[in-house]
Structures are given as C-alpha cells and as structure tokens.
Design an enzyme around this catalytic site. Structure first.
Site, short mmCIF file in Angstrom:
data_model
loop_
_atom_site.label_atom_id
_atom_site.label_comp_id
_atom_site.label_asym_id
_atom_site.label_seq_id
_atom_site.Cartn_x
_atom_site.Cartn_y
_atom_site.Cartn_z
N ASP A 185 -9.92 1.66 0.35
CA ASP A 185 -9.40 1.62 1.83
C ASP A 185 -8.03 2.63 1.60
OD1 ASP A 185 -9.09 -0.70 -0.10
OD2 ASP A 185 -8.25 -1.49 2.46
N GLU A 228 -9.67 -3.64 1.84
CA GLU A 228 -8.81 -5.08 0.98
C GLU A 228 -7.54 -5.03 1.34
OE1 GLU A 228 -6.34 -6.70 -1.82
OE2 GLU A 228 -6.32 -4.54 -0.99
ZN LIG Z 1 -2.39 -2.70 -1.59
ZN LIG Z 2 -4.41 -2.23 -3.61
#
Ligand SMILES: [Zn+2]
Ligand SMILES: [Zn+2]
Length: 389
Positions: free
Chosen positions: A80, A138
């Site tokens: 991401d 994440e």
């Molecule tokens: Zn990051």
């Molecule tokens: Zn990262």
C-alpha cells in the site's frame, strides 16, 4: 542452487526496477489497492505460479512447492501507499495526485516478485515450500496482516520472514535486533467535558482548556515518573482542539496523541496511569473526561534463532557487507502479527540514496533501487537458513 538463485536475482534487476517504477507511478491507499493486487496477480499468471487472491482484503498468496521435502516458509511484502503528494522530480513520479509510495512498499513488492521468478526454475531441487505473502494495508491500523492471518495465510506455514527497505540506512547494510525491534503503536483521544461560559466569569464555568493544560503536563509524567526507567515508551500529544472565541470558555476540549511501547505490560500500565491522571484532573474541576484509547499494532518481537541468521550470517548474503545490531525503532509495523503466530524475523535492508536523505513518509522520500536485489537475496537467505535448521 542457492548461488544460481542469487545470480538469477541479479539478472532480474531491470525487471525489478520496472515493477517498482510501475507501482510507484500507480500508488493506491491502504484498503484500496485493487489495481496493485491485480498487477501482482498478473505477474504470477505470467510466471505460471499458482496463487490465491482476495485474502483478507486485496491480499495475494502465491506458492512454490519444492520437489524435495522440507519446511514451509513464508516471505512477506506489503504493497500500500500513503496520502502524500510526491515532491520528487523523477521520471517515475506518482501519477496519482495526493498519493505516493513514500515508504518503499513498491520496492518490497518488486523484490518479492523477483524471488518467485528466480526460484521457479529450481523448483524440483527446492526443499520445502516457499510462500509469497503480498499484503495490503500496512500503513493504516487495523492493517492487512491481521485479516490475512484470519483468512488462513499462515496455515501450514512454519516460519515467516520480512524486510523493510530503509531509506536512512546505507545500501549493502542489514539492520535488525533480537527481541523487540519495532514498537507497539496506539492512538488515543481525550475529551474533557466541562461547562462553558463568559471568559470574564470563570468561576461560573468548568474550564476544559485549563484541564487540558494540566493533562498535557501530567501525562508526560506517566512515562518519566511512573514507568520503570529501564522500560521504553513514548506518549506524544499531537492535536489540541478547544474554543473558538478569545473571550469564551468552551464546553469541551480535545486532545489526540500516540503511545509507543516495546512491552505489552508497559502498554497496560500506561492505559491505567492515563486514566488515573485524567480522573484526578477532571474530578478536581468537578468535570468529566472520556478516554478513547485505540490499540494499534503490537510490537515487532523478533525470534532469537531466526534473527541470528542475519546478525551472525547476514554477511553471507551476496551484496551485504555490513550487519548492524540496532536499538529498537519506535515506529510500528503490522509484521508484528505474523511473529506473534510463528517464528521468524523482520529486518531492514539499507536503501539510502547518498545525497538524497529523506525519511520514510516524507514527500521527497525515495529508495536506492540497488537495494532491491539485496532485499530479495536477504529473504531467500532466511528461507535457506530455516530449511537447514
Ligand atoms: Zn510506512
Ligand atoms: Zn512501511
């Protein structure tokens, strides 16, 4: 075989750069990475490696089942991007306004795809099963690791390894540590509910602005005066919101902040102490408070044996000439969830561009692409060592 795999990774350098730059130009925010996920699936289709998609969101899991018996080891890359406007003037600059791969997850994905492509020709000779965990989201709690695990990502997996390209560490360097390596990261919001009124008649009010002032000072003492000095924690207040007019005492005031810690007992203690402080202040003003404490990712706790593959033997990885055992980093990472379930380790692969030294999440963040094959080889190293163990 391993030497040949390492050579093959080097031979795939252009492919890695191409993947990384394509993803860099087409970043997607956490939980919205539909096209990125599709790109990864397409690459596995091209390679004719079987995979499952939509695991815990947009997660993709591919597998190479070796021809020889052995253990099942997962290698993870997140994919991401962040809500940041890129300020780099590079040919591969983000094409999406306000969204940028400012943490290097584009590079993680490119490296892991290269591992798959490099290992595939040696499938018959390979011991065990190599699992490729491509993880979304994440950057934003509750993250992508937890839903992937809940969706069975670790079923049959014996150990898990992951790396983060690290833009402030020189290339050819690996950094990690045994035990707590990255912090648990929580966020909180405090609301003081007082009673507003005229700025010139404070005795008729319950001033939440003054309570806020006290809270800011006293909350700092949770870490400095109540925790064991040998324990580490951070309590930072980043937002203060109260009032609209210079001569009016508002009804309420709000604070927002973050807590970082390396040990779960410390987390419990901090929450407890925060309540005591806030209760004391609000009671003394005959007012009320609310603490909305959101637990984020737990700390990344590296397992000893797997971490030693890097601390002791990291220099065996071609392209690595320096291994640093570093103090824990107070940033958070949802790789923590994998390590709560399975043995393994998380480490940084140096990716600094000399003379262009911007930290992660900065609008001018960039990674040194020379680090891509090193990250790939370092993940293979974890797999290899775990099979030998
Ligand atoms: Zn990051
Ligand atoms: Zn990262």
């Amino acid at each position: 075989m391993w030497e040949q795999i390492y050579e093959k990774i080097d031979a795939l350098y252009n492919r890695m750069v191409e993947d990384r730059r394509y993803l860099h130009q087409h970043p997607e925010l956490s939980f919205e990475e539909k096209e990125t996920s599709k790109y990864i699936c397409n690459r596995y289709d091209e390679l004719e490696i079987p995979y499952q998609k939509n695991i815990g969101g947009y997660g993709v899991i591919a597998k190479i089942v070796g021809g020889k018996p052995g253990k099942t080891v997962a290698l993870r890359a997140d994919f991401d991007a962040l809500p940041i406007q890129e300020e780099n003037d590079v040919p591969y600059k983000s094409k999406v306004d306000g969204v940028m791969h400012a943490c290097g997850h584009d590079g993680h994905t490119a490296s892991l795809l290269a591992v798959a492509e490099a290992v595939l020709p040696f499938k018959d000779e390979l011991e065990g099963t190599m699992v490729f965990l491509h993880q979304p989201a994440e950057e934003y709690a509750p993250g992508g690791a937890k839903p992937m695990i809940e969706d069975g990502a670790l079923e049959g997996v014996d150990a898990v390894f992951g790396t983060h390209l690290w833009a402030t560490t020189p290339v050819h360097t690996i950094e990690t540590t045994n035990g707590a390596f990255m912090a648990g990261a929580d966020r909180f919001e405090i609301t003081f509910k007082g009673k507003g009124g005229h700025g010139a008649m404070p005795h008729q009010t319950k001033d939440p602005v003054v309570m806020t002032g006290q809270a800011i000072v006293e909350l700092q003492q949770v870490v400095s005066r109540r925790l064991d000095p040998l324990q580490s924690a951070v309590l930072t207040i980043g937002v203060i919101e109260a009032g609209e007019a210079f001569n009016v005492i508002p009804d309420t005031a709000r604070l927002q902040g973050t807590v970082r810690y390396l040990d779960k007992n410390v987390q419990d203690q901090i929450i407890d102490e925060m309540h005591k402080v806030l209760k004391g202040i609000s009671e003394s003003y005959d007012a009320e408070y609310e603490l909305d404490y959101v637990k984020g990712y737990p700390p990344v706790i590296n397992h000893p044996a797997e971490t030693e593959y890097y601390l002791n033997e990291g220099k065996d990885i071609p392209g690595v000439n320096q291994v640093n055992e570093v103090p824990p980093v107070m940033g958070g990472e949802d790789f923590a969830y994998y390590l709560e379930e399975r043995p393994g380790t998380f480490f940084f692969t140096g990716a600094k561009i000399e003379g262009h030294d911007y930290p992660h999440h900065h609008p001018k963040f960039d990674i040194n692409e020379e680090a891509l094959p090193i990250a790939a080889k370092a993940l293979v190293h974890g797999y290899k060592k775990y099979q030998e163990s």
